[in-house]
Design a protein around this motif. Structure first.
Motif, PDB file in Angstrom:
ATOM      1  N   SER A 125      23.274 -16.273 -16.119  1.00  0.00           N
ATOM      2  CA  SER A 125      23.349 -16.153 -17.195  1.00  0.00           C
ATOM      3  C   SER A 125      23.032 -14.618 -17.741  1.00  0.00           C
ATOM      4  CB  SER A 125      22.678 -16.439 -18.371  1.00  0.00           C
ATOM      5  OG  SER A 125      22.224 -16.181 -20.063  1.00  0.00           O
ATOM      6  N   GLY A 126      24.388 -13.936 -17.927  1.00  0.00           N
ATOM      7  CA  GLY A 126      24.365 -12.820 -18.972  1.00  0.00           C
ATOM      8  C   GLY A 126      24.829 -11.516 -17.283  1.00  0.00           C
ATOM      9  N   ILE A 127      25.625 -12.435 -16.304  1.00  0.00           N
ATOM     10  CA  ILE A 127      26.131 -11.910 -15.173  1.00  0.00           C
ATOM     11  C   ILE A 127      27.272 -10.850 -15.323  1.00  0.00           C
ATOM     12  CG2 ILE A 127      26.649 -13.121 -13.676  1.00  0.00           C
ATOM     13  CD1 ILE A 127      24.387 -11.163 -12.856  1.00  0.00           C
ATOM     14  N   GLY A 128      27.959 -11.818 -16.430  1.00  0.00           N
ATOM     15  CA  GLY A 128      29.484 -10.577 -16.156  1.00  0.00           C
ATOM     16  C   GLY A 128      30.217 -11.449 -16.512  1.00  0.00           C
ATOM     17  N   LEU A 135      34.057 -17.414  -7.134  1.00  0.00           N
ATOM     18  CA  LEU A 135      32.667 -16.615  -7.068  1.00  0.00           C
ATOM     19  C   LEU A 135      32.003 -15.988  -7.107  1.00  0.00           C
ATOM     20  CD1 LEU A 135      33.728 -13.107  -7.024  1.00  0.00           C
ATOM     21  CD2 LEU A 135      34.778 -13.521  -9.419  1.00  0.00           C
ATOM     22  N   VAL A 136      30.725 -15.840  -7.170  1.00  0.00           N
ATOM     23  CA  VAL A 136      29.562 -15.533  -7.011  1.00  0.00           C
ATOM     24  C   VAL A 136      29.465 -14.332  -7.793  1.00  0.00           C
ATOM     25  CG1 VAL A 136      27.359 -16.600  -6.784  1.00  0.00           C
ATOM     26  CG2 VAL A 136      29.422 -17.509  -5.516  1.00  0.00           C
ATOM     27  N   LEU A 137      29.382 -14.195  -8.967  1.00  0.00           N
ATOM     28  CA  LEU A 137      28.683 -12.990  -8.988  1.00  0.00           C
ATOM     29  C   LEU A 137      26.867 -12.769  -8.881  1.00  0.00           C
ATOM     30  CD1 LEU A 137      31.025 -12.395 -12.772  1.00  0.00           C
ATOM     31  CD2 LEU A 137      31.511 -11.191 -10.076  1.00  0.00           C
ATOM     32  N   ASP A 138      26.175 -11.434  -8.470  1.00  0.00           N
ATOM     33  CA  ASP A 138      24.976 -11.454  -8.962  1.00  0.00           C
ATOM     34  C   ASP A 138      24.913 -10.251  -8.713  1.00  0.00           C
ATOM     35  OD1 ASP A 138      22.068 -11.900  -8.196  1.00  0.00           O
ATOM     36  OD2 ASP A 138      22.625 -12.053  -5.760  1.00  0.00           O
ATOM     37  N   THR A 169      30.509 -12.510  -3.774  1.00  0.00           N
ATOM     38  CA  THR A 169      30.893 -12.803  -2.852  1.00  0.00           C
ATOM     39  C   THR A 169      31.585 -13.702  -3.532  1.00  0.00           C
ATOM     40  OG1 THR A 169      28.875 -12.638  -2.075  1.00  0.00           O
ATOM     41  CG2 THR A 169      30.406 -13.919  -1.124  1.00  0.00           C
ATOM     42  N   CYS A 170      33.291 -14.281  -2.544  1.00  0.00           N
ATOM     43  CA  CYS A 170      34.000 -15.202  -2.340  1.00  0.00           C
ATOM     44  C   CYS A 170      34.309 -16.007  -1.501  1.00  0.00           C
ATOM     45  CB  CYS A 170      35.341 -14.383  -3.218  1.00  0.00           C
ATOM     46  SG  CYS A 170      36.759 -15.433  -3.844  1.00  0.00           S
ATOM     47  N   GLY A 171      35.031 -17.135  -1.573  1.00  0.00           N
ATOM     48  CA  GLY A 171      34.910 -18.672  -0.358  1.00  0.00           C
ATOM     49  C   GLY A 171      34.628 -19.627  -0.960  1.00  0.00           C
ATOM     50  N   PHE A 188      27.534 -21.514   0.583  1.00  0.00           N
ATOM     51  CA  PHE A 188      26.759 -22.056   1.305  1.00  0.00           C
ATOM     52  C   PHE A 188      26.335 -21.386   2.524  1.00  0.00           C
ATOM     53  CE2 PHE A 188      23.962 -25.792   1.197  1.00  0.00           C
ATOM     54  CZ  PHE A 188      24.366 -26.101  -0.075  1.00  0.00           C
ATOM     55  N   GLU A 189      27.119 -20.648   3.063  1.00  0.00           N
ATOM     56  CA  GLU A 189      26.236 -19.933   4.741  1.00  0.00           C
ATOM     57  C   GLU A 189      26.345 -18.740   4.403  1.00  0.00           C
ATOM     58  OE1 GLU A 189      29.256 -20.478   7.562  1.00  0.00           O
ATOM     59  OE2 GLU A 189      29.513 -23.157   8.336  1.00  0.00           O
ATOM     60  N   ARG A 190      26.927 -18.356   3.371  1.00  0.00           N
ATOM     61  CA  ARG A 190      26.724 -16.466   3.145  1.00  0.00           C
ATOM     62  C   ARG A 190      26.273 -16.145   1.753  1.00  0.00           C
ATOM     63  NH1 ARG A 190      33.048 -15.541   2.462  1.00  0.00           N
ATOM     64  NH2 ARG A 190      32.143 -13.530   2.067  1.00  0.00           N
ATOM     65  N   SER A 191      25.982 -16.763   1.043  1.00  0.00           N
ATOM     66  CA  SER A 191      25.450 -16.274   0.036  1.00  0.00           C
ATOM     67  C   SER A 191      24.343 -17.440  -0.323  1.00  0.00           C
ATOM     68  CB  SER A 191      26.294 -16.566  -1.306  1.00  0.00           C
ATOM     69  OG  SER A 191      25.834 -16.402  -2.703  1.00  0.00           O
ATOM     70  N   PRO A 192      22.558 -16.536  -0.338  1.00  0.00           N
ATOM     71  CA  PRO A 192      21.421 -17.294  -0.829  1.00  0.00           C
ATOM     72  C   PRO A 192      21.912 -17.758  -2.659  1.00  0.00           C
ATOM     73  CG  PRO A 192      21.452 -15.494   0.602  1.00  0.00           C
ATOM     74  CD  PRO A 192      22.710 -15.176  -0.338  1.00  0.00           C
ATOM     75  N   LEU A 193      22.116 -16.377  -3.582  1.00  0.00           N
ATOM     76  CA  LEU A 193      22.747 -17.255  -4.627  1.00  0.00           C
ATOM     77  C   LEU A 193      23.628 -18.454  -4.925  1.00  0.00           C
ATOM     78  CD1 LEU A 193      21.498 -17.140  -7.779  1.00  0.00           C
ATOM     79  CD2 LEU A 193      24.087 -14.608  -7.452  1.00  0.00           C
ATOM     80  N   TYR A 194      24.340 -18.376  -4.105  1.00  0.00           N
ATOM     81  CA  TYR A 194      25.195 -19.937  -4.575  1.00  0.00           C
ATOM     82  C   TYR A 194      24.166 -20.916  -4.346  1.00  0.00           C
ATOM     83  CZ  TYR A 194      28.868 -23.010  -4.328  1.00  0.00           C
ATOM     84  OH  TYR A 194      29.476 -24.141  -5.006  1.00  0.00           O
TER      85      TYR A 194
END
Length: 598
Positions: free
Chosen positions: A384-387, A550-553, A558-560, A566-572
């Motif tokens: 929340s609030g990341i953009g 698209l994951v905003l952090d 990160t996009c995919g 699942f492999e590339r983004s710890p946040l996701y």
């Protein structure tokens, strides 16, 4: 007597009757305080005639000393006056606050789906304080005038009865003229307060659906309506000011003419046997006691009195009806040029986009590169609030980037003047915009050329709106936004977006008030609809249905696909609820390049 006065008078009597002891105490202190009024003129006359002019300086000083002592006693009595005033005023304010809160809660419980009455804020804060301050001022000046006038009249009679023949007529004329302005002043004050509440209600409604209004290109319509409400309040204020000018004329007649007449007739009074001390004492009564008290009373009745009457009437009766939030009829305009888009939907391109809410603020997005291909379904996720909402607002053209470029269908997203942005994109935010009218009018708001009933039925069935339409009574049934839940409002807004000709749809948590099954049905409808789709998701299931995510952090994006992230983004992985500490972590630049291919 006005209707409001007739309605409030019984309540006022009951309120004062329950506080008889406080009133008697206040009257006692006021009587003691007004003793100096009588001695202010009488003591001065005696000090002059029996003391200084007669050659008895000591006698004159004694009379002046008695007058000064009366002033000190009156000042000490003022403490008791204000203590009694507080005991009378504060219960009134507390009762009004309880009444406003109780009515508001009853209204909310009776109609829980209806939007909150924005005018309650004005009643609970501004108007209750106006009532308290106005009532306190009226009580203070009314008791002061009564006891001051009694002391001054008694003093004038003691000095010379003929002085009343010179002083009373202009005072009475000015007071009568002033009283004649009270009723129209009350009407103008009532109109001003109504306009103030209408303005608060109008801007509350606009603020609730502001992003929808801008996204739908209805800024000018909404602004015209708001300007009309502002002009109504300004007109009411001007009319109130005109009657205030008449009141000033009455103040001048009552306040200046008695002094002028006394000075002009002073030689005649002296020839009639009045002493210089009596004339000077009468002048002191006028300038030091009677006229200041009259001025204060007239000012209080003319401003605080009319305000108190109107505010009490509004606070003790039902709330005024809210103005309709339906858009005004559309004015005739030149048709907006159509912006062509590819059959599969427009391509959305962001090139080195940076945006911050202020020159010194930290950028929400920094050097973001992103390409969404025609017909692609992209979901945006992140804390929340990341953009996420900022990104959709930039793509919709509601915000302008500080640096970089945004293009939709090969054109700058900030449409030139004269184009209709709703023909190219539609943005549905979390707070859905629904206006008073029929269901059909709400659904066709973005279709100025209209649509057949079959098209309305198809769109309603696609997004899951059909059951609500049947419950409301069909497409031509009247629609009251206040009776709808947030989820029902979102369904109507989704149906409107599905019917719009825009090939680019932006859903900014537009299904957050729907249950998972209803959300899946609505998102599937937009995924199957021709065009490009960008969704800000609040559930991970929405991301699973997208072509890309698209994951905003914060300082990275990160996009995919779901499996790739699942492999590339710890946040996701954290958002998906499946944290894998042994999975490789790889830093990603904020620049995201598209690898989408058909």
């Amino acid at each position: 007597m006005t209707t409001a006065t007739t309605r409030l008078l019984p309540r006022a009597r009951r309120f004062l009757r329950r506080r008889t002891r406080v009133l008697l105490l206040l009257a006692g202190w006021s009587l003691l305080e007004s003793a100096h009024t009588f001695l202010g003129g009488y003591g001065l006359a005696k000090a002059l005639d029996q003391g200084f002019l007669a050659g008895h300086t000591g006698v004159g000083l004694v009379w002046l000393g008695v007058t000064a002592l009366a002033v000190i006693v009156g000042g000490l009595a003022g403490r008791g006056v204000f203590r009694g005033l507080a005991d009378l005023v504060e219960p009134l304010r507390d009762g009004l606050v309880r009444q406003v809160v109780a009515r508001s809660l009853t209204h909310a419980v009776a109609q829980p789906a209806r939007a909150a009455d924005s005018a309650v804020v004005s009643r609970l804060t501004n108007q209750t304080e106006i009532a308290r301050d106005s009532f306190a001022g009226l009580v203070l000046v009314a008791r002061s005038f009564v006891f001051t006038a009694a002391g001054a009249v008694l003093g004038l009679l003691s000095l010379a009865p003929q002085l009343l023949l010179i002083v009373v007529p202009p005072l009475a004329a000015g007071l009568l003229l002033f009283l004649a302005t009270l009723r129209p002043m009350a009407a103008r004050q009532r109109a001003f307060l109504q306009a103030d509440e209408d303005l608060a209600t109008q801007f509350g409604a606009v603020a609730e659906g502001l992003r929808d209004v801008v996204a739908c290109g209805a800024q000018q319509r909404t602004a015209d309506r708001a300007y009309g409400v502002i002009e109504d309040e300004a007109r009411a204020a001007r009319q109130l000011a005109r009657w205030a000018a008449v009141r000033c004329l009455a103040l001048g007649l009552a306040g200046q003419l008695p002094i002028l007449l006394l000075l002009v007739t002073a030689p005649w009074l002296l020839r009639q046997g009045l002493t210089p001390g009596a004339v000077l004492g009468a002048l002191a009564y006028l300038t030091q006691s009677l006229l200041p008290a009259l001025h204060t009373l007239m000012n209080a009745l003319g401003s605080a009195g009319t305000r108190l009457l109107v505010v009490l009437d509004r606070l003790t009766t039902g709330p005024a009806p809210q103005p309709s939030t339906a858009p005004p009829p559309a004015t005739t305009q030149e048709p907006a040029p159509h912006v062509p888009a590819p059959p599969d939907g427009p391509r959305v391109e962001l090139r080195a986009v940076t945006f911050a809410y202020g020159p010194a603020a930290r950028p929400v997005l920094h050097d973001l590169d992103l390409t969404v291909e025609p017909g692609e379904h992209l979901v945006v996720v992140g804390p929340s609030g990341i953009g996420k909402s900022t990104l959709t607002a930039l793509v919709a053209g509601l915000l302008a980037p500080a640096h970089g470029e945004i293009r939709v269908a090969g054109r700058p997203v900030r449409a030139p003047v004269g184009t209709d942005p709703s023909l190219l994109r539609v943005l549905i935010p979390q707070q859905a915009y629904v206006f008073s009218g029929t269901v059909r009018e709400n659904l066709l708001y973005l279709r100025p050329d209209g649509a057949s009933t079959a098209a309305l039925e198809a769109a309603s069935d696609a997004v899951g709106l059909d059951a609500l339409v049947r419950r409301l009574g069909g497409f031509d049934a009247p629609l009251d936004p206040g009776t709808l839940s947030q989820g029902e409002r979102q369904l109507i807004a989704l149906g409107r977006a599905h019917l719009s000709p825009a090939p680019l749809v932006l859903l900014d948590e537009a299904t957050c008030h729907l249950d998972p099954a209803a959300e899946m049905r609505a998102e599937r409808a937009f995924a199957e609809r021709p065009g490009t789709l960008i969704v800000v998701a609040h559930r991970i299931t929405s991301a699973r249905r997208a072509d890309r995510i698209l994951v905003l952090d914060g300082n990275r994006a990160t996009c995919g696909t779901h499996d790739e992230l699942f492999e590339r983004s710890p946040l996701y992985r954290d958002l998906a609820g499946s944290w894998q500490p042994d999975a490789p972590e790889r830093e990603e630049n904020l620049t995201v390049k598209s690898r989408f291919s058909v």
